[in-house]
Design an enzyme around this catalytic site. Sequence first.
Site, PDB file in Angstrom:
ATOM      1  N   CYS A 398      32.569  48.191  39.149  1.00 58.20           N
ATOM      2  CA  CYS A 398      32.365  48.606  37.758  1.00 58.20           C
ATOM      3  C   CYS A 398      30.945  49.144  37.560  1.00 58.20           C
ATOM      4  O   CYS A 398      30.655  50.247  38.010  1.00 58.20           O
ATOM      5  CB  CYS A 398      32.724  47.473  36.812  1.00 58.20           C
ATOM      6  SG  CYS A 398      33.210  48.090  35.198  1.00 58.20           S
ATOM      7  N   HIS A 529      38.092  46.121  38.272  1.00 57.53           N
ATOM      8  CA  HIS A 529      37.670  44.790  38.737  1.00 57.53           C
ATOM      9  C   HIS A 529      38.707  44.205  39.691  1.00 57.53           C
ATOM     10  O   HIS A 529      39.561  43.415  39.274  1.00 57.53           O
ATOM     11  CB  HIS A 529      37.461  43.857  37.533  1.00 57.53           C
ATOM     12  CG  HIS A 529      36.266  44.211  36.729  1.00 57.53           C
ATOM     13  ND1 HIS A 529      35.005  43.740  37.027  1.00 57.53           N
ATOM     14  CD2 HIS A 529      36.134  45.024  35.667  1.00 57.53           C
ATOM     15  CE1 HIS A 529      34.140  44.235  36.162  1.00 57.53           C
ATOM     16  NE2 HIS A 529      34.791  45.025  35.315  1.00 57.53           N
ATOM     17  N   GLU A 531      38.455  41.946  41.773  1.00 59.92           N
ATOM     18  CA  GLU A 531      38.346  40.483  41.923  1.00 59.92           C
ATOM     19  C   GLU A 531      39.345  39.734  41.044  1.00 59.92           C
ATOM     20  O   GLU A 531      39.715  38.598  41.341  1.00 59.92           O
ATOM     21  CB  GLU A 531      36.910  40.017  41.622  1.00 59.92           C
ATOM     22  CG  GLU A 531      36.459  40.083  40.161  1.00 59.92           C
ATOM     23  CD  GLU A 531      35.898  41.437  39.733  1.00 59.92           C
ATOM     24  OE1 GLU A 531      36.172  42.450  40.418  1.00 59.92           O
ATOM     25  OE2 GLU A 531      35.191  41.496  38.701  1.00 59.92           O
TER      26      GLU A 531
HETATM   27  N1  GLN Z   1      28.551  48.521  31.403  1.00 61.86           N
HETATM   28  C1  GLN Z   1      29.515  49.325  32.060  1.00 61.86           C
HETATM   29  C2  GLN Z   1      30.553  49.891  31.120  1.00 61.86           C
HETATM   30  O1  GLN Z   1      30.705  49.421  30.035  1.00 61.86           O
HETATM   31  C3  GLN Z   1      30.180  48.561  33.170  1.00 61.86           C
HETATM   32  C4  GLN Z   1      31.046  47.457  32.673  1.00 61.86           C
HETATM   33  C5  GLN Z   1      31.347  46.437  33.733  1.00 61.86           C
HETATM   34  O2  GLN Z   1      30.681  46.367  34.762  1.00 61.86           O
HETATM   35  N2  GLN Z   1      32.316  45.583  33.473  1.00 61.86           N
HETATM   36  O3  GLN Z   1      31.234  50.844  31.460  1.00 61.86           O
END
Ligand code: GLN
Length: 555
Positions: A398, A529, A531
């Site tokens: 992410c 994600h 995970e």
């Molecule tokens: N801050 C970034 C976004 O909002 C990544 C979010 C995250 O890592 N869950 O896109």
Amino acid sequence: MATSKKASKGTTTPKYIFVVGGVMSGVGKGVTTSSIALLLGSRGLNVTALKIDPYINVDAGTMNPTEHGETFVLKDGLETDQDMGNYERFLNKDLPALNYMTTGSVYLSVIQKERNLEYGGRNVEVVPDIPHEVISRIKKAQQAAQADVALIEIGGTVGEYQNVLFLEAVRMMKTQHPDDVAVVMVSYLPVPGSIGEMKTKPTQTAVRTLNSAGVFADIIIARSPAAVDQKRKEKIATFCNVRAENVISAPDVGSIYDIPLNYENDKLSERLCQVLGISTQKAPDLAAWKKFVARSKSNNDVVKIAVVGKYFNSGDFVLSDVYISVLEAIKYSAYSLNLKPEITYLGAQAFADKDKLKELKKYDGVLVPGGFGKTGIDGKLNVIEYVRKQKIPYFGICYGMQLMVLEYAKNVLKLKNASTEEIDAKAEHLVVGVMAEQREKIAKKEMGGTMRLGQYEAVLKKGSLAAKAYKSTQIIERHRHRYEVNNAYVADLEKAGMTFSGTSPNGDLMEIAELPTTTHPFFLGVQFHPELQARPLAPHPLFTAFVRAAYESKK
Ligand code: GLN
């Protein structure tokens, strides 16, 4: 109230097990709930698990991770407590949004129903309408899952004002279904150093507090630094109104995955079946779990993974709960490869100082997990540049992918004035920008539950590192973000050697970025994600590919 028509595997009516906490929090209610789910599931019962959190937040998405730990996103997009992650991991199944509620979400729906005249003009009151709403949600979750057993964990500890209405729901359900509801209290028995003896009094007090809410424990899980002896089991039985064999010893253990096996030593699932009138003909089948636990303990070759995050430091303490799913996902993959993972938590902030980067040489692989905002950004960008150049396997998740792309734009495309819109909206090159659908939400300050959340499909480029890891070109993963790679820079980035090997099916959103394995052993980032879908008995293919590359690159 409607109940499930289904009768199966030794139950004729749906059963409900409430898990409550006594004495203090943080002693493992979540893992207890997960373990019971696993144990009853291993007897062939269809089990589902719910979490009730007593805070006003409507979901867990708006809380600071250093206060609350990880936000676990369900497949249908609800942002929940990390316990939901434990349930999914132990049960090895996806759970729906129905299985999570907070005080805030319960009140919100009662108020909405009142506004919609659904209460027919009568006086709507905290009692009974709030507990009734809780009960109706529990039953809906049981029905949706067609579950033989629904486990419901109530956050916090008995005696807090905050969860009184949930205990009231337990009391009402027990009155409605006296033979189908069991209450498990997870309590703590301290062994004060100066006394050297295990003390039962705090548990007695907690049980009395529970009883004053009209709720009686059927089973007491006696959490303690050491195993509870027979003498104390009998004492707890006498003072707490349970049978001695229903006091389950739960000493501290090295790994949470031992806990269900430990509980079985004290016959927890049999005791619960007995309390609920479930036939115990089918003995628990824990072979796969035992194999997993055995692998986790064998003395295999070590693989050293550093996780570089910003949320690790809290005063004098190190918090790893914030990244619990990431840490567990690394472990499952390592165990599946017969490796022993050694995971180090590194605060990103320190790497703003480039002299510190040499420290990363010690690790076989480096992972930058999700995150938000400015803190630690310079450190993370330095880390990514270093591991790219040093050819240390890198896995970005992410924010870790967005920053990987940004680092490439800055240092390879030489776009000096590049940034992500999240940090510097005025930068000349917004290599990572706010998603079109998000712009209006941010402007209106609609920040709760409005990110791009939950499961989405992606298509992968044939022959890419990602496609090889998944052994497929179609995947479904869970998301939680507002920003994305800016498509205006994709062609230049690709010309400079980066491949966007995964996109949304219409090609609009960049979901995976990687460098070819001819130039780097493993340099890959994902917008989602992974995970959240890694399970002890089903490790995630990307984590496995990363851990394998890390181990191989050290040789
Ligand atoms: N801050 C970034 C976004 O909002 C990544 C979010 C995250 O890592 N869950 O896109």
